[in-house]
Scaffold this active site. Structure first.
Site, mmCIF file in Angstrom:
data_model
loop_
_atom_site.group_PDB
_atom_site.id
_atom_site.type_symbol
_atom_site.label_atom_id
_atom_site.label_comp_id
_atom_site.label_asym_id
_atom_site.label_seq_id
_atom_site.Cartn_x
_atom_site.Cartn_y
_atom_site.Cartn_z
ATOM 1 N N ASP A 85 0.881 -1.165 0.000
ATOM 2 C CA ASP A 85 0.000 0.000 0.000
ATOM 3 C C ASP A 85 0.914 1.208 0.000
ATOM 4 O O ASP A 85 1.615 1.462 0.993
ATOM 5 C CB ASP A 85 -0.906 -0.010 1.237
ATOM 6 N N TYR A 178 -8.025 14.126 -7.784
ATOM 7 C CA TYR A 178 -7.264 13.451 -8.831
ATOM 8 C C TYR A 178 -6.396 14.428 -9.624
ATOM 9 O O TYR A 178 -5.196 14.187 -9.823
ATOM 10 C CB TYR A 178 -8.224 12.719 -9.774
#
Length: 322
Positions: A85, A178
């Site tokens: 991760d 984003y």
């Protein structure tokens, strides 16, 4: 007349030289080590499979055990998967130490920073700071952290770093985390490329348009947006209008059908060129939508950008109330 003939021949000669230079490959790459993040699905998954077949010794990081198991089942014994991760600094350090023990004195030829998420894409006044945090943590901070920890191994091999950004790192056409994250990737990529030049390390940036992957699944994008819409206070909903959500979803679906690239292999081809070419490009713009619309639009004046992008927006109820 002679001048124009000579000019034409000169242009053809330069073009031919550039094409020949572009095809020159690094030799003896079989067995070189490369590390790819985000291999559960999408670009990373396909890249891991293809580079494994081409003889690279691939370290494929996956977020989930399921993703790692499925990838391992369809690749050679040479490919190794690892759970990672990129938001977890301790995990990043442990994986970097493991890679170091595997590559030893050879170093790491290639790092492909592919892991990324879209996050909610919605008007900014619908969002809170947590909606921005996760895309920035994964797409930007995670990418930087992985790069910093792998950098000594890359420098040892005088290898390559390939950062997967987006055309959304050149032009923001929706709200959410984003686009800020990808603009950040572009900035980090450019400064890193210049810093690493003295060490013989080449740094490349891939800027895909809209491709059909799990990240751009229209149903998932719509679902996340609907959850946010349903939690909005009444005054915000009133400003946008009760029909806004449905109308906006219809427009986005129409745009997606026009722009969506279904074949993801051109992105992998750019990764391969960046890893194997003697003269890799600093930037790779990939996808017909990116080449023909998004990238040219990103270079135009703001007034033109706003005019074209706002034509695809739904008119607000508040606009009609004036």
């Amino acid at each position: 007349m002679l001048f124009y003939i000579l000019l034409f021949l000169g242009i053809v000669s330069l073009w031919w030289h550039w094409r020949a230079r572009d095809r020159m490959k690094v030799t003896n790459l079989t067995g070189k080590y490369i590390f790819i993040t985000g291999c559960d699905t999408g670009f990373g998954n396909m890249a891991a499979k293809i580079f494994d077949k081409k003889g690279f010794r691939v370290f494929a990081s996956c977020l989930t055990e399921t993703g790692a198991k499925e990838l391992k089942a369809v690749t050679s014994k040479q490919l190794q998967t690892v759970l990672l991760d990129v938001r977890d600094s301790d995990s990043v350090k442990k994986v970097a130490a493991w890679v170091k023990s595997e590559v030893q004195s050879e170093g790491l030829w290639g790092l492909v920073n592919n892991a990324g998420i879209l996050g909610p894409t919605a008007p900014t006044d619908w969002l809170d700071i947590e909606h921005f945090r996760e895309p920035i943590e994964v797409n930007l901070i995670g990418l930087i952290n992985v790069t910093i920890n792998m950098l000594p191994l890359i420098k040892k091999a005088k290898g390559r770093i390939v950062n997967v950004s987006s055309v959304g790192g050149r032009l923001a056409f929706s709200g959410g985390g984003y686009f800020p994250s990808k603009f950040g990737v572009e900035g980090f990529n450019d400064s890193l490329r210049r810093d690493m030049k003295a060490f013989g390390v080449k740094v490349c940036c891939i800027q895909p348009g809209l491709f059909k992957t799990a990240l751009t699944d229209p149903a998932q994008v719509l679902k996340e947006k609907e959850v946010i819409w349903n939690k909005l206070p009444p005054d915000i909903k009133k400003q946008y209008g009760e029909e806004y959500f449905q109308k906006d979803a219809a427009k986005k679906e129409k745009l997606s059908k026009i722009c969506l690239n279904k074949d993801v292999s051109p992105v992998i081809q750019c990764m391969e060129h960046a890893l194997t070419s003697l003269h890799p490009h600093a930037h790779y713009v990939v996808g017909q939508d990116a080449k023909l619309f998004w990238n040219p639009l990103s270079r135009m004046p703001a007034v033109i950008q706003d005019f074209l992008l706002l034509r695809n927006r739904v008119e607000l109820a508040a606009s009609n109330a004036k």
